[in-house]
Design a protein around this motif. Structure first.
Motif, PDB file in Angstrom:
ATOM      1  N   LEU A  73      22.262 -23.634  47.228  1.00  0.00           N
ATOM      2  CA  LEU A  73      23.015 -24.538  46.364  1.00  0.00           C
ATOM      3  C   LEU A  73      24.046 -25.267  47.209  1.00  0.00           C
ATOM      4  O   LEU A  73      24.760 -24.633  47.995  1.00  0.00           O
ATOM      5  CB  LEU A  73      23.711 -23.745  45.253  1.00  0.00           C
ATOM      6  CG  LEU A  73      24.588 -24.511  44.266  1.00  0.00           C
ATOM      7  CD1 LEU A  73      23.737 -25.426  43.388  1.00  0.00           C
ATOM      8  CD2 LEU A  73      25.389 -23.540  43.397  1.00  0.00           C
ATOM      9  N   VAL A  74      24.104 -26.592  47.070  1.00  0.00           N
ATOM     10  CA  VAL A  74      25.087 -27.406  47.787  1.00  0.00           C
ATOM     11  C   VAL A  74      25.807 -28.282  46.762  1.00  0.00           C
ATOM     12  O   VAL A  74      25.180 -29.108  46.092  1.00  0.00           O
ATOM     13  CB  VAL A  74      24.440 -28.298  48.865  1.00  0.00           C
ATOM     14  CG1 VAL A  74      25.517 -29.116  49.589  1.00  0.00           C
ATOM     15  CG2 VAL A  74      23.662 -27.450  49.866  1.00  0.00           C
ATOM     16  N   ILE A  75      27.108 -28.084  46.640  1.00  0.00           N
ATOM     17  CA  ILE A  75      27.910 -28.865  45.695  1.00  0.00           C
ATOM     18  C   ILE A  75      29.072 -29.505  46.436  1.00  0.00           C
ATOM     19  O   ILE A  75      29.783 -28.829  47.174  1.00  0.00           O
ATOM     20  CB  ILE A  75      28.470 -27.980  44.561  1.00  0.00           C
ATOM     21  CG1 ILE A  75      27.348 -27.243  43.829  1.00  0.00           C
ATOM     22  CG2 ILE A  75      29.279 -28.822  43.593  1.00  0.00           C
ATOM     23  CD1 ILE A  75      27.852 -26.261  42.782  1.00  0.00           C
ATOM     24  N   VAL A  76      29.248 -30.798  46.225  1.00  0.00           N
ATOM     25  CA  VAL A  76      30.427 -31.497  46.752  1.00  0.00           C
ATOM     26  C   VAL A  76      31.287 -31.926  45.574  1.00  0.00           C
ATOM     27  O   VAL A  76      30.825 -32.636  44.679  1.00  0.00           O
ATOM     28  CB  VAL A  76      30.035 -32.730  47.592  1.00  0.00           C
ATOM     29  CG1 VAL A  76      31.298 -33.465  48.055  1.00  0.00           C
ATOM     30  CG2 VAL A  76      29.203 -32.310  48.796  1.00  0.00           C
ATOM     31  N   CYS A 111      40.822 -33.982  40.668  1.00  0.00           N
ATOM     32  CA  CYS A 111      41.047 -32.940  41.675  1.00  0.00           C
ATOM     33  C   CYS A 111      40.457 -31.582  41.289  1.00  0.00           C
ATOM     34  O   CYS A 111      40.621 -30.611  42.026  1.00  0.00           O
ATOM     35  CB  CYS A 111      42.540 -32.795  41.940  1.00  0.00           C
ATOM     36  SG  CYS A 111      43.321 -34.326  42.498  1.00  0.00           S
ATOM     37  N   TYR A 112      39.780 -31.516  40.157  1.00  0.00           N
ATOM     38  CA  TYR A 112      39.229 -30.256  39.684  1.00  0.00           C
ATOM     39  C   TYR A 112      37.799 -30.001  40.171  1.00  0.00           C
ATOM     40  O   TYR A 112      37.294 -28.881  40.098  1.00  0.00           O
ATOM     41  CB  TYR A 112      39.258 -30.234  38.142  1.00  0.00           C
ATOM     42  CG  TYR A 112      38.586 -29.038  37.518  1.00  0.00           C
ATOM     43  CD1 TYR A 112      39.197 -27.783  37.525  1.00  0.00           C
ATOM     44  CD2 TYR A 112      37.327 -29.157  36.925  1.00  0.00           C
ATOM     45  CE1 TYR A 112      38.577 -26.683  36.953  1.00  0.00           C
ATOM     46  CE2 TYR A 112      36.707 -28.070  36.341  1.00  0.00           C
ATOM     47  CZ  TYR A 112      37.334 -26.829  36.363  1.00  0.00           C
ATOM     48  OH  TYR A 112      36.709 -25.743  35.800  1.00  0.00           O
ATOM     49  N   GLY A 113      37.130 -31.018  40.707  1.00  0.00           N
ATOM     50  CA  GLY A 113      35.697 -30.944  40.986  1.00  0.00           C
ATOM     51  C   GLY A 113      35.267 -29.762  41.831  1.00  0.00           C
ATOM     52  O   GLY A 113      34.237 -29.128  41.555  1.00  0.00           O
ATOM     53  N   ALA A 116      35.248 -26.493  39.820  1.00  0.00           N
ATOM     54  CA  ALA A 116      34.040 -26.425  38.996  1.00  0.00           C
ATOM     55  C   ALA A 116      32.852 -25.988  39.852  1.00  0.00           C
ATOM     56  O   ALA A 116      32.035 -25.158  39.443  1.00  0.00           O
ATOM     57  CB  ALA A 116      33.763 -27.776  38.348  1.00  0.00           C
ATOM     58  N   GLY A 117      32.762 -26.550  41.056  1.00  0.00           N
ATOM     59  CA  GLY A 117      31.684 -26.182  41.971  1.00  0.00           C
ATOM     60  C   GLY A 117      31.752 -24.722  42.389  1.00  0.00           C
ATOM     61  O   GLY A 117      30.727 -24.032  42.476  1.00  0.00           O
ATOM     62  N   LEU A 118      32.955 -24.239  42.636  1.00  0.00           N
ATOM     63  CA  LEU A 118      33.131 -22.842  43.040  1.00  0.00           C
ATOM     64  C   LEU A 118      32.703 -21.887  41.925  1.00  0.00           C
ATOM     65  O   LEU A 118      32.034 -20.874  42.178  1.00  0.00           O
ATOM     66  CB  LEU A 118      34.592 -22.592  43.416  1.00  0.00           C
ATOM     67  CG  LEU A 118      34.952 -21.190  43.909  1.00  0.00           C
ATOM     68  CD1 LEU A 118      34.185 -20.850  45.183  1.00  0.00           C
ATOM     69  CD2 LEU A 118      36.458 -21.076  44.140  1.00  0.00           C
ATOM     70  N   GLN A 119      33.052 -22.222  40.691  1.00  0.00           N
ATOM     71  CA  GLN A 119      32.663 -21.362  39.579  1.00  0.00           C
ATOM     72  C   GLN A 119      31.151 -21.388  39.350  1.00  0.00           C
ATOM     73  O   GLN A 119      30.535 -20.359  39.028  1.00  0.00           O
ATOM     74  CB  GLN A 119      33.407 -21.793  38.303  1.00  0.00           C
ATOM     75  CG  GLN A 119      34.921 -21.663  38.381  1.00  0.00           C
ATOM     76  CD  GLN A 119      35.408 -20.227  38.540  1.00  0.00           C
ATOM     77  OE1 GLN A 119      34.637 -19.273  38.492  1.00  0.00           O
ATOM     78  NE2 GLN A 119      36.701 -20.062  38.747  1.00  0.00           N
ATOM     79  N   GLU A 312      42.443 -25.037  35.208  1.00  0.00           N
ATOM     80  CA  GLU A 312      41.897 -23.675  35.191  1.00  0.00           C
ATOM     81  C   GLU A 312      42.791 -22.755  36.006  1.00  0.00           C
ATOM     82  O   GLU A 312      43.290 -23.132  37.062  1.00  0.00           O
ATOM     83  CB  GLU A 312      40.472 -23.654  35.757  1.00  0.00           C
ATOM     84  CG  GLU A 312      39.839 -22.271  35.748  1.00  0.00           C
ATOM     85  CD  GLU A 312      38.328 -22.300  35.998  1.00  0.00           C
ATOM     86  OE1 GLU A 312      37.751 -21.207  36.143  1.00  0.00           O
ATOM     87  OE2 GLU A 312      37.739 -23.401  36.025  1.00  0.00           O
ATOM     88  N   ILE A 313      43.003 -21.572  35.490  1.00  0.00           N
ATOM     89  CA  ILE A 313      43.641 -20.489  36.244  1.00  0.00           C
ATOM     90  C   ILE A 313      42.619 -19.385  36.416  1.00  0.00           C
ATOM     91  O   ILE A 313      41.958 -18.979  35.450  1.00  0.00           O
ATOM     92  CB  ILE A 313      44.891 -19.951  35.523  1.00  0.00           C
ATOM     93  CG1 ILE A 313      46.057 -20.938  35.660  1.00  0.00           C
ATOM     94  CG2 ILE A 313      45.308 -18.595  36.094  1.00  0.00           C
ATOM     95  CD1 ILE A 313      47.327 -20.513  34.947  1.00  0.00           C
TER      96      ILE A 313
END
Length: 385
Positions: A73-76, A111-113, A116-119, A312-313
């Protein structure tokens, strides 16, 4: 099964301007920028650099022969995308010699992108423990010459490899999040620079933190004393402090002082790089791990915010021995060995861009990855051998 960040990489352009010199050029009291905003230096990307090249630079620092073929999986995460259709991650496939059997896409929400990718990466690895995910935050923060937001510009990228049995940070799978339609910051498709309601954005940022922090405590029966460190999205270094101050007087003074002390370690790199948009929270994480007196199994709270707005926290735990897998000295050398340029030179670079049919001269390239040319409006990239 533990899932989290196994590797962390960072890249920022090799040129920067001094914030005191910028203040003097703008006829502003330097203390307003260095103390009021909390910045010292600002990264300046070259003409051949963009979100793609910086993402490649950061990812190249964490990929090797042992983990490359395990990537599934690759997310930017970026708000500086170079194409309205093609994802930044697609450009990376050949630049980084990635395997074809991956899902590769881009996430945009200010700045949240990257969060979201990490989750998403956490869930992917939990379902596919034999695979790893590559998550990259890559952005160029641009507000324009002589604008109120100019002092909060910056550029860079942070890369994360997410896997089972991570060596740097274990994610606890505890989080709270919220979304609202908020007009605090936006960048229309026709504009290369952002628009913002600065004071309003600060207010929304703090409101999101206080709301989410209350929900987190209620949901998980935890308090600030359960955390050794709190990390924040930091578009400028005084921003996170606005949120942290809401705890002053609400928790034991000694613990509040400890959180402030750790926060100061988390902003050292951002103070000298500037705003990374999607990467700002994660540059704070790197800065704390490199500059702080980090203890094994430290409990971290991380607050991610993206204007527009999503917040998100979530919580995490430092893995014992993490320092063996994070090249702290290399990161510090990269920052210390940059070239300071003048404000007029920065203004010239800021106004330049590679035009359609333009070609980058190799002698002008000082990095491994670069935008080589724009041919029939298609951006083409190369790697210096």
């Amino acid at each position: 099964m533990d899932v989290g960040i196994d590797r962390l990489g960072f890249y920022t352009p090799k040129k920067y301007i001094d914030i005191v010199e910028l203040a003097e050029a703008r006829d502003v009291d330097p203390n307003k920028f260095t103390i009021g905003i909390g910045q010292s230096k600002q990264a300046v990307p070259d003409v051949y650099q963009d979100a793609v090249t910086m993402a490649a630079e950061a990812a190249d620092k964490v990929l090797d022969d042992d983990n490359r073929n395990d990537i599934g999986l690759v997310i930017v995460g970026t708000e500086s995308s170079v194409d309205e259709s093609k994802a930044t991650s697609a450009f990376l496939m050949d630049l980084l010699d990635l395997p074809e059997d991956v899902r590769a896409f881009e996430i945009k929400e200010a700045c949240y992108g990257a969060t979201a990718g990490l989750q998403m990466a956490y869930n992917f690895v939990a379902m596919n423990p034999d695979k790893k995910a590559l998550v990259i935050a890559s952005d160029i923060a641009r507000y324009g010459i002589k604008t109120p937001g100019e002092v909060t510009q910056g550029a860079g990228a942070v890369s994360m490899i997410v896997s089972q049995n991570p060596h740097i940070l274990k994610l606890d799978n505890k989080s709270v999040y919220m979304s609202r339609n908020v007009g605090d910051f936006w960048r229309p498709t026709f504009s290369k620079t952002a628009f913002a309601r600065g004071k309003y954005s600060n207010e929304i940022y703090v409101e999101f933190f206080t709301t989410l922090w209350k929900r987190f405590q209620e949901k998980y029966d935890m308090t600030a004393e359960d955390f050794d460190t709190m990390l924040f999205h930091i578009p400028y270094t005084k921003m996170g402090m606005k949120a942290l101050r809401t705890l002053d007087g609400q928790i034991p003074a000694a613990h509040y002082d400890k959180l402030v002390e750790h926060y100061q370690k988390s902003i050292e790199f951002s103070r000298n790089v500037g705003n990374l948009y999607t990467g700002s929270l994660y540059l704070g994480l790197i800065s704390y791990l490199v500059n702080g007196n980090v203890q094994p199994d430290e409990k971290l709270m991380l607050f991610s915010y993206g204007s527009g707005a999503v917040g998100e926290i979530y919580s995490a735990e430092v893995v014992a021995g993490f320092d063996k897998y994070l090249d702290s000295e290399f990161i510090k050398e990269e920052l210390n060995n940059r070239q300071k340029i003048s404000v007029p030179d920065y203004e010239t670079i800021f106004s330049e861009e590679l035009e359609n049919a333009g070609i980058t001269k190799l002698e002008d390239v000082h990095d491994k990855f670069y935008l080589s040319e724009i041919k029939e409006s298609e951006r083409l990239y190369k790697k210096v051998n």
